[in-house]
Enzyme design. Structure first.
Site, mmCIF file in Angstrom:
data_model
loop_
_atom_site.group_PDB
_atom_site.id
_atom_site.type_symbol
_atom_site.label_atom_id
_atom_site.label_comp_id
_atom_site.label_asym_id
_atom_site.label_seq_id
_atom_site.Cartn_x
_atom_site.Cartn_y
_atom_site.Cartn_z
ATOM 1 C CB CYS A 136 -0.925 0.008 1.206
ATOM 2 S SG CYS A 136 -1.880 -1.484 1.351
ATOM 3 C CG HIS B 199 -3.371 3.219 2.625
ATOM 4 N ND1 HIS B 199 -3.680 2.921 1.326
ATOM 5 C CD2 HIS B 199 -3.446 2.048 3.312
ATOM 6 C CE1 HIS B 199 -3.942 1.621 1.227
ATOM 7 N NE2 HIS B 199 -3.800 1.074 2.427
ATOM 8 C CG ASN C 79 -6.512 -1.253 1.401
ATOM 9 O OD1 ASN C 79 -5.837 -0.730 0.514
ATOM 10 N ND2 ASN C 79 -5.989 -1.851 2.458
HETATM 11 O O1 UT7 Z 1 -3.481 -1.468 3.807
HETATM 12 C C1 UT7 Z 1 -3.138 -2.265 4.880
HETATM 13 C C2 UT7 Z 1 -4.153 -3.316 4.968
HETATM 14 N N1 UT7 Z 1 -4.726 -3.604 6.216
HETATM 15 C C3 UT7 Z 1 -5.503 -2.807 6.957
HETATM 16 O O2 UT7 Z 1 -5.598 -1.649 6.791
HETATM 17 C C4 UT7 Z 1 -6.289 -3.453 8.023
HETATM 18 C C5 UT7 Z 1 -6.123 -2.868 9.372
HETATM 19 N N2 UT7 Z 1 -7.088 -3.457 10.285
HETATM 20 C C6 UT7 Z 1 -8.414 -3.158 10.237
HETATM 21 O O3 UT7 Z 1 -8.858 -2.337 9.438
HETATM 22 C C7 UT7 Z 1 -9.318 -3.824 11.251
HETATM 23 O O4 UT7 Z 1 -8.535 -4.533 12.193
HETATM 24 C C8 UT7 Z 1 -10.354 -4.787 10.592
HETATM 25 C C9 UT7 Z 1 -11.382 -3.966 9.849
HETATM 26 C C10 UT7 Z 1 -9.667 -5.749 9.669
HETATM 27 C C11 UT7 Z 1 -11.092 -5.576 11.687
HETATM 28 O O5 UT7 Z 1 -11.679 -4.703 12.612
HETATM 29 P P1 UT7 Z 1 -11.513 -4.987 14.177
HETATM 30 O O6 UT7 Z 1 -12.278 -3.936 14.876
HETATM 31 O O7 UT7 Z 1 -10.032 -5.055 14.461
HETATM 32 O O8 UT7 Z 1 -12.253 -6.370 14.343
HETATM 33 P P2 UT7 Z 1 -11.685 -7.778 14.844
HETATM 34 O O9 UT7 Z 1 -10.712 -8.326 13.866
HETATM 35 O O10 UT7 Z 1 -11.248 -7.632 16.252
HETATM 36 O O11 UT7 Z 1 -12.981 -8.637 14.803
HETATM 37 C C12 UT7 Z 1 -14.046 -8.399 15.698
HETATM 38 C C13 UT7 Z 1 -15.116 -9.432 15.450
HETATM 39 C C14 UT7 Z 1 -14.593 -10.858 15.436
HETATM 40 O O12 UT7 Z 1 -15.559 -11.680 16.060
HETATM 41 P P3 UT7 Z 1 -15.324 -12.210 17.549
HETATM 42 O O13 UT7 Z 1 -14.051 -13.004 17.498
HETATM 43 O O14 UT7 Z 1 -15.200 -10.982 18.388
HETATM 44 O O15 UT7 Z 1 -16.554 -13.023 17.801
HETATM 45 C C15 UT7 Z 1 -14.538 -11.209 13.965
HETATM 46 O O16 UT7 Z 1 -14.693 -12.571 13.714
HETATM 47 O O17 UT7 Z 1 -15.720 -9.219 14.169
HETATM 48 C C16 UT7 Z 1 -15.704 -10.445 13.424
HETATM 49 N N3 UT7 Z 1 -15.586 -10.118 12.009
HETATM 50 C C17 UT7 Z 1 -16.660 -9.873 11.235
HETATM 51 N N4 UT7 Z 1 -17.956 -9.835 11.484
HETATM 52 C C18 UT7 Z 1 -18.788 -9.524 10.465
HETATM 53 C C19 UT7 Z 1 -14.453 -10.027 11.276
HETATM 54 N N5 UT7 Z 1 -14.773 -9.712 10.008
HETATM 55 C C20 UT7 Z 1 -16.116 -9.595 9.965
HETATM 56 C C21 UT7 Z 1 -17.033 -9.296 8.931
HETATM 57 N N6 UT7 Z 1 -18.336 -9.258 9.234
HETATM 58 N N7 UT7 Z 1 -16.632 -9.002 7.683
#
Ligand code: UT7
Length: 331
Positions: free
Chosen positions: A116, A256, A286
């Protein structure tokens, strides 16, 4: 002593595929909801490349727009640099495929891989090569067909990414120095946080790697998030410091566009004015190396960049890599 060669930015151009994939479409593909995606990421929809297209087609469409705006001929271009991690093939470079499509046969062409942060890395590479006297008219492209390396069964990642391309044309100049400053960084101890595990020397392609879906993007989102915020704030500040500039000198920030929450956290931590930050993550998700240049091109088209003003691009990505560059937009 000879006057140092500077760099003039002649134009920008961008292209996104026509097909729109909304959060509601994703609800039918994986266990997710518009509500979750919107509140956790700010993304509403993203563009997906047509079956008949490849990465270099997106790059071609963005490049043609930039070339037309710059009023140059493809024959004038002596260097093509493409930043991508989802190119046409592992070998040869997407820059060479693009060169063929543009018929820009007076150019040298190569890719750079910084995920990125790729477009920002690209501005630094271009500046150095122009200053060295080796090249005079350069096409830099940030392009991704991330939908081709996305696991559409993995809700943790598939809701985040989109496809698109942006281009910028530079020329050697004795009067101008439009790449005012840049700051780049990386930390390879974080390679496992965000990667495509197979298809290279670590995990050569086998039936097993395909079965395990290791040819798709894997990410530890929470960990990436934390480093992203810290490093984007640091990079934005360092690029200003290197040029002896401050927040007051920057008329628009183009961060970004990975996640609205990351952008908001950067704004909060750095204290920059939210009104000066351009955001289009809701429309495209993204697009990795394409995000900052597509956003900049759109901001210019929307009249959000005054002539002769300074714009700062800031990004982070797999590697992990990060960087910022301050550009003078004067065309
Ligand atoms: O360009 C570089 C690329 N990467 C990034 O920019 C990503 C950086 N990270 C992020 O943007 C965030 O960490 C995410 C958007 C990927 C995730 O958000 P989060 O607030 O960190 O959520 P999490 O990973 O802690 O997940 C929370 C919950 C989980 O469930 P449990 O374990 O709490 O029951 C996930 O399984 O949300 C669940 N989850 C979803 N639920 C519905 C994860 N993806 C999804 C989804 N829909 N698409």
């Amino acid at each position: 002593m000879n006057k140092k060669t500077g760099v003039k930015i002649l134009s920008t151009g961008s292209y996104v595929p026509e097909r729109v994939l909304t959060n509601f479409d994703l609800e039918k593909m994986v266990e997710t909801s518009d509500e979750w995606i919107s509140t956790r990421t700010g993304i509403k929809e993203r563009r997906i490349i047509d079956k008949s297209q490849v990465t270099s087609d997106l790059a071609y469409n963005a490049s043609v727009k930039a070339i037309e705006k710059a009023k140059i001929s493809v024959d004038d271009i002596d260097l093509i640099v493409v930043a991508t991690i989802s190119g046409d093939a592992p070998m040869p470079s997407t820059a060479c495929y693009l060169q063929k499509k543009l018929k820009a046969f007076n150019a040298t062409a190569f890719d750079i891989s910084a995920a990125c942060s790729g477009f920002i890395y690209g501005t630094s590479v271009v500046k150095g090569l122009i200053q060295s006297g080796q090249y005079k008219k350069v096409l830099l492209v940030g392009v991704e067909a991330l939908s081709r390396v996305t696991d559409w069964t993995d809700r943790n990642t598939c809701v985040l990414f989109g496809d698109g391309a942006g281009a910028m044309i530079f020329e050697a100049s004795e009067q101008d120095d439009d790449i005012v400053s840049s700051y780049l960084g990386s930390d390879g101890s974080f390679t496992e946080l965000l990667d495509i595990p197979a298809g290279g020397a670590i995990n050569p392609t086998t039936e097993e790697t395909v079965r395990q879906r290791l040819h798709f993007i894997k990410m530890q989102g929470k960990e990436v998030f934390k480093v992203a915020v810290t490093k984007m704030v640091e990079a934005a500040f360092k690029a200003q410091q290197l040029a002896g500039l401050s927040d007051n000198d920057i008329s628009l920030y183009v961060p970004h566009q990975a996640n609205l929450r990351i952008i908001d956290a950067v704004i909060k931590k750095s204290g920059i004015n939210k009104d000066k930050v351009y955001i289009n993550v809701h429309k495209y998700g993204n697009m990795s190396a394409a995000t900052t240049i597509v956003a900049l091109d759109e901001a210019i088209s929307e009249g959000k960049v005054n002539k002769n003003s300074l714009v700062e691009l800031v990004a982070f990505g797999a590697g992990l890599t990060w960087g910022a560059c301050i550009l003078r937009i004067n065309f």
